[in-house]
Design an enzyme around this catalytic site. Structure first.
Site, mmCIF file in Angstrom:
data_model
loop_
_atom_site.group_PDB
_atom_site.id
_atom_site.type_symbol
_atom_site.label_atom_id
_atom_site.label_comp_id
_atom_site.label_asym_id
_atom_site.label_seq_id
_atom_site.Cartn_x
_atom_site.Cartn_y
_atom_site.Cartn_z
ATOM 1 N N LYS A 89 -81.123 39.243 -53.125
ATOM 2 C CA LYS A 89 -80.378 39.725 -51.965
ATOM 3 C C LYS A 89 -79.433 38.617 -51.527
ATOM 4 C CE LYS A 89 -81.248 41.878 -47.426
ATOM 5 N NZ LYS A 89 -82.313 42.348 -46.500
ATOM 6 N N ASP A 105 -86.702 44.640 -46.095
ATOM 7 C CA ASP A 105 -85.695 44.319 -45.083
ATOM 8 C C ASP A 105 -86.329 43.772 -43.797
ATOM 9 O OD1 ASP A 105 -83.128 44.085 -44.192
ATOM 10 O OD2 ASP A 105 -82.722 46.226 -44.009
ATOM 11 N N ASP A 113 -86.867 46.980 -37.638
ATOM 12 C CA ASP A 113 -85.891 47.934 -38.194
ATOM 13 C C ASP A 113 -86.628 48.886 -39.128
ATOM 14 O OD1 ASP A 113 -83.525 49.265 -38.720
ATOM 15 O OD2 ASP A 113 -82.736 47.746 -40.084
HETATM 16 N N1 LIG Z 1 -87.019 44.129 -53.571
HETATM 17 C C1 LIG Z 1 -86.202 45.152 -53.833
HETATM 18 N N2 LIG Z 1 -86.343 45.867 -54.983
HETATM 19 C C2 LIG Z 1 -85.527 46.905 -55.250
HETATM 20 N N3 LIG Z 1 -84.527 47.325 -54.427
HETATM 21 C C3 LIG Z 1 -84.336 46.651 -53.279
HETATM 22 C C4 LIG Z 1 -85.160 45.547 -52.916
HETATM 23 N N4 LIG Z 1 -84.744 45.085 -51.721
HETATM 24 C C5 LIG Z 1 -83.716 45.867 -51.354
HETATM 25 N N5 LIG Z 1 -83.460 46.816 -52.278
HETATM 26 C C6 LIG Z 1 -82.406 47.836 -52.224
HETATM 27 O O1 LIG Z 1 -81.297 47.309 -51.513
HETATM 28 C C7 LIG Z 1 -81.042 48.052 -50.334
HETATM 29 C C8 LIG Z 1 -80.625 47.129 -49.209
HETATM 30 O O2 LIG Z 1 -81.653 46.190 -48.973
HETATM 31 P P1 LIG Z 1 -82.112 45.831 -47.509
HETATM 32 O O3 LIG Z 1 -83.117 44.725 -47.623
HETATM 33 O O4 LIG Z 1 -82.546 47.057 -46.789
HETATM 34 O O5 LIG Z 1 -80.784 45.210 -46.905
HETATM 35 P P2 LIG Z 1 -79.757 45.707 -45.765
HETATM 36 O O6 LIG Z 1 -79.847 44.628 -44.736
HETATM 37 O O7 LIG Z 1 -78.445 45.741 -46.476
HETATM 38 O O8 LIG Z 1 -80.217 47.046 -45.253
HETATM 39 C C9 LIG Z 1 -82.315 48.817 -50.068
HETATM 40 O O9 LIG Z 1 -82.082 50.036 -49.400
HETATM 41 C C10 LIG Z 1 -82.857 49.065 -51.443
HETATM 42 O O10 LIG Z 1 -82.247 50.204 -52.016
HETATM 43 MG MG LIG Z 2 -81.981 47.930 -45.032
#
Ligand SMILES: Nc1ncnc2c1ncn2[C@@H]1O[C@H](COP(=O)(O)OP(=O)(O)O)[C@@H](O)[C@H]1O
Ligand SMILES: [Mg+2]
Length: 293
Positions: free
Chosen positions: A106, A235, A218
């Site tokens: 991320k 998240d 959240d």
């Molecule tokens: N550990 C993970 N494995 C697979 N997909 C992930 C993972 N973390 C996040 N994602 C994907 O990335 C998207 C955005 O991540 P998130 O942590 O929710 O960040 P944001 O702050 O952009 O909402 C998630 O909705 C998911 O689809």
């Molecule tokens: Mg998110």
């Protein structure tokens, strides 16, 4: 304090001194970029920046981010960054590969007005007091906060991705998905027995509150992934400790969203009762998961 301050001071000076884009030809960055270019083939694309235009590539992989990625590659935490899983306003999430298998990376945008609104989740959290509010540092703190929150939740057996490492605005964690792709969000799917999932998620909120002493803040079907019949919570950068002055307000909001979700699946769950369960029902103590501390 030193574990909070793993910045590269010389980098900030460079960032101020140099004109945009000139940096790639600067010898030490050129060398670094050559070294990590192979690892970035996937996101660079055959025709370079194929997945997105150059401007967006630069926005995500600015030089500070490339340095951080480079360092994580040298440490063996990332081998290649393959393709974007999700592109959000605050962060891009990529599928990446290591010797041990896939990971999720991320990468938080460091040039984003959204972060100006995030101070309220950090001010008041005693673990992060006294640090500079400068924007870039705020993002870096945010990432460490997400890593620490993941660790704390894993320690108490909660189903969140295992945190692997973080550096600056880059977080490496367990990949939730399989060969066919990242797991869908609860938002995107229909599940057979939603009430059982509701119970499971309410228990998550309760253990998080009572045992981890954290509030997700959240909690919604956008931040829950569905893998092999089980929900995985993601998240957690904005999650705060119970000491945070708004923790109860955030808790109520989380439980309200969860109750709204189950009631949209045709149930009629009572909010007050659910909240009381989170606050007062005894919770099981689960065995720690790897990566917890
Ligand atoms: N550990 C993970 N494995 C697979 N997909 C992930 C993972 N973390 C996040 N994602 C994907 O990335 C998207 C955005 O991540 P998130 O942590 O929710 O960040 P944001 O702050 O952009 O909402 C998630 O909705 C998911 O689809
Ligand atoms: Mg998110």
């Amino acid at each position: 304090m030193s574990d909070e301050m793993d910045d590269f001071p010389e980098l900030d000076a460079l960032m101020r001194a140099e004109k945009k884009h000139d940096w790639m030809s600067e010898p030490r960055f050129k060398r670094m970029f050559d070294e990590i270019e192979d690892g970035l083939q996937g996101v660079l694309g055959k025709g370079r920046y194929e997945w997105v235009d150059r401007r967006v590539f630069d926005q995500v992989f600015d030089r500070s981010t490339l340095l951080a990625v480079h360092k994580l590659m040298q440490k063996g935490k990332i081998e290649t960054i393959d393709y974007p899983i999700a592109r959000g306003k605050e962060a891009h999430v990529f599928h990446a590969t290591t010797n041990h298998g896939p990971v999720a990376v991320k990468i938080f945008h460091t040039t984003n007005a959204v972060f100006k609104g995030l101070a309220k989740y950090i001010d008041g959290d005693p673990r992060f007091s006294g640090l500079s509010r400068r924007h870039r540092e705020l993002v870096n703190i945010w990432v460490r906060k997400e890593l620490r929150n993941l660790k704390r939740m894993r320690k108490h057996g909660l189903r969140v991705p295992e945190p692997i490492d973080s550096l600056k605005n880059v977080l490496v964690m367990e990949y939730i998905g399989d060969d066919r792709g990242a797991s869908p969000r609860l938002k995107d799917i229909t599940i057979d027995k939603p009430y059982e999932v509701f119970e499971d998620l309410l228990e998550f909120v309760a253990i998080n509150w009572q045992t981890c002493e954290l509030v997700h803040a959240d909690f919604s079907e956008y931040n829950i992934l569905w893998l092999d019949g089980e929900p995985w919570i993601i998240d957690v950068g904005q999650s705060v400790t119970r000491q945070h002055p708004s923790s109860e307000e955030f808790l109520i909001r989380d439980v309200t969203r969860l109750v709204d979700w189950i009631n949209r699946q045709g149930h009629s769950v009572d909010l007050a009762e659910s909240l009381a369960r989170v606050l007062d029902d005894p919770v099981p103590s689960l065995p720690s998961l790897s990566g917890g501390d």
